[in-house]
Scaffold this active site. Structure first.
Site, PDB file in Angstrom:
ATOM      1  N   GLU A  11       0.921  -1.314  -0.147  1.00  0.00           N
ATOM      2  CA  GLU A  11       0.096  -0.059  -0.127  1.00  0.00           C
ATOM      3  C   GLU A  11       0.905   1.486   0.094  1.00  0.00           C
ATOM      4  O   GLU A  11       0.710   2.143  -0.725  1.00  0.00           O
ATOM      5  CB  GLU A  11      -1.043  -0.044   1.212  1.00  0.00           C
ATOM      6  CG  GLU A  11      -1.779   1.300   1.117  1.00  0.00           C
ATOM      7  CD  GLU A  11      -2.525   1.323   2.420  1.00  0.00           C
ATOM      8  OE1 GLU A  11      -2.937   0.400   3.096  1.00  0.00           O
ATOM      9  OE2 GLU A  11      -2.825   2.614   3.055  1.00  0.00           O
ATOM     10  N   THR A  37      -3.063   3.243   5.514  1.00  0.00           N
ATOM     11  CA  THR A  37      -4.500   3.320   6.315  1.00  0.00           C
ATOM     12  C   THR A  37      -4.608   2.352   7.535  1.00  0.00           C
ATOM     13  O   THR A  37      -5.275   2.655   8.443  1.00  0.00           O
ATOM     14  CB  THR A  37      -5.513   2.648   5.379  1.00  0.00           C
ATOM     15  OG1 THR A  37      -4.951   1.316   4.953  1.00  0.00           O
ATOM     16  CG2 THR A  37      -5.739   3.467   4.079  1.00  0.00           C
TER      17      THR A  37
HETATM   18  S1  SF4 Z   1     -11.692  -0.355   4.382  1.00  0.00           S
HETATM   19 FE1  SF4 Z   1      -9.901   0.197   5.144  1.00  0.00          FE
HETATM   20  S2  SF4 Z   1      -8.742  -1.429   6.160  1.00  0.00           S
HETATM   21 FE2  SF4 Z   1     -10.172  -2.164   4.493  1.00  0.00          FE
HETATM   22  S3  SF4 Z   1      -9.078  -2.191   2.729  1.00  0.00           S
HETATM   23 FE3  SF4 Z   1      -9.982  -0.226   2.691  1.00  0.00          FE
HETATM   24  S4  SF4 Z   1      -8.418   0.907   4.067  1.00  0.00           S
HETATM   25 FE4  SF4 Z   1      -7.913  -1.047   4.034  1.00  0.00          FE
END
Ligand code: SF4
Length: 284
Positions: free
Chosen positions: A127, A165
């Protein structure tokens, strides 16, 4: 009898569910199918998808060599130049980058036109590699408080800070506080996903009260590892397992436990959580 508490937020988050569902839908349609990197950090799911014919491409050279079929770009997202390369080659692809990750790509692309970019996250995580690949010039990646203490920003520059994230929110805040003291002009964009924050907060709350904590997730998954760290810091008897078989092999000792908590990383399928839960209840 001991109480078993299963976290409501355990398992697939919105972005992972969306990516996995799309991959299995495409696999059921037939035709050649590829994923650029494993669809999620969970060996069980990757195996199930490969049994349906999907092939994992590990390198950009392999991706570039695809001449037919469809490529799935997973929820972690990819660099801008990967998209450009696929468009140029006319490769058929389905981009299931999580919208929350896509937002970071947009932020860094825009901000890097005028500012330096700092990404708080693990530099080796796909990521982060993808986010880096949307910056117009190279970004700095800070993964720890020590990195932040060592960081020296160039005088007269403005900085924009974003986060992977799945980064731990508390650590993010600590790092940001250090950077704020060092840098004159800094724009902080908190890009930690709510799913991660809720997930971590609930795991912490359950682990605080639990005598035994079970974290289910792939050891390669960043968010599962962080859940484990959070639980382990609050509950000495924390198990980190990927499958029920691993828990059986390790041997679950429920002696003296009144509360057993279970949580699972965002890439853990529901059926594994169910299996573990049933097993734990049977052991009591
Ligand atoms: S919802 Fe949040 S944890 Fe899930 S893939 Fe998307 S950014 Fe990543």
């Amino acid at each position: 009898m001991a109480e078993v508490i299963v976290a409501k937020t355990a398992g697939f988050c919105f972005g992972v569910r969306r990516a996995v569902d799309k991959a299995f839908d495409l696999a059921s349609e037939g035709g050649k199918l590829y994923t650029y990197g494993p669809i999620i950090h969970n060996d069980e799911v990757v195996k199930a998808l490969s049994e349906k014919g999907a092939v994992v491409l590990s390198t950009e050279e392999e991706l570039e060599a695809v001449s037919e079929g469809t490529v799935i770009l997973r929820s972690h997202g990819v660099s801008r130049h990967v998209i450009e390369m696929l468009d140029k080659k006319g490769t058929d692809y389905v981009d299931v980058t999580c919208p929350f990750v896509k937002r970071i790509h947009d932020v860094v692309y825009e901000e890097s036109a005028e500012n330096e970019i700092i990404i708080i996250g693990n530099p080796d995580h796909p990521e982060v590699e993808g986010i880096r690949g949307w910056c117009r010039h190279d970004a700095t990646v800070i993964s720890s408080v020590d990195d932040a203490l060592e960081f020296v920003g160039e005088d007269g520059k403005s900085f924009c800070v974003v986060s992977q994230t799945t980064f731990n929110y508390k650590k993010f805040q600590e790092i940001v506080e250090i950077l704020k003291k060092k840098l004159y002009s800094i724009n902080i964009v908190n890009t930690i996903c709510n799913a991660t924050r809720d997930h971590q907060a609930e795991a912490a709350e359950i682990a605080e009260a639990a005598d035994i904590m079970i974290v289910i997730g792939d050891k390669k998954s960043s968010n599962s590892g962080k859940l484990y760290d959070i639980c382990r810091a609050r509950c000495d008897r924390t198990y980190f397992i990927q499958t029920l078989q691993e828990l059986e092999e390790e041997g679950l000792d429920t002696e003296g436990a009144d509360k057993i908590g279970i949580t699972a990383g965002a890439s853990t399928p529901n059926y594994i959580i169910e299996e573990v839960q049933k097993y734990v209840r049977r052991k009591l």
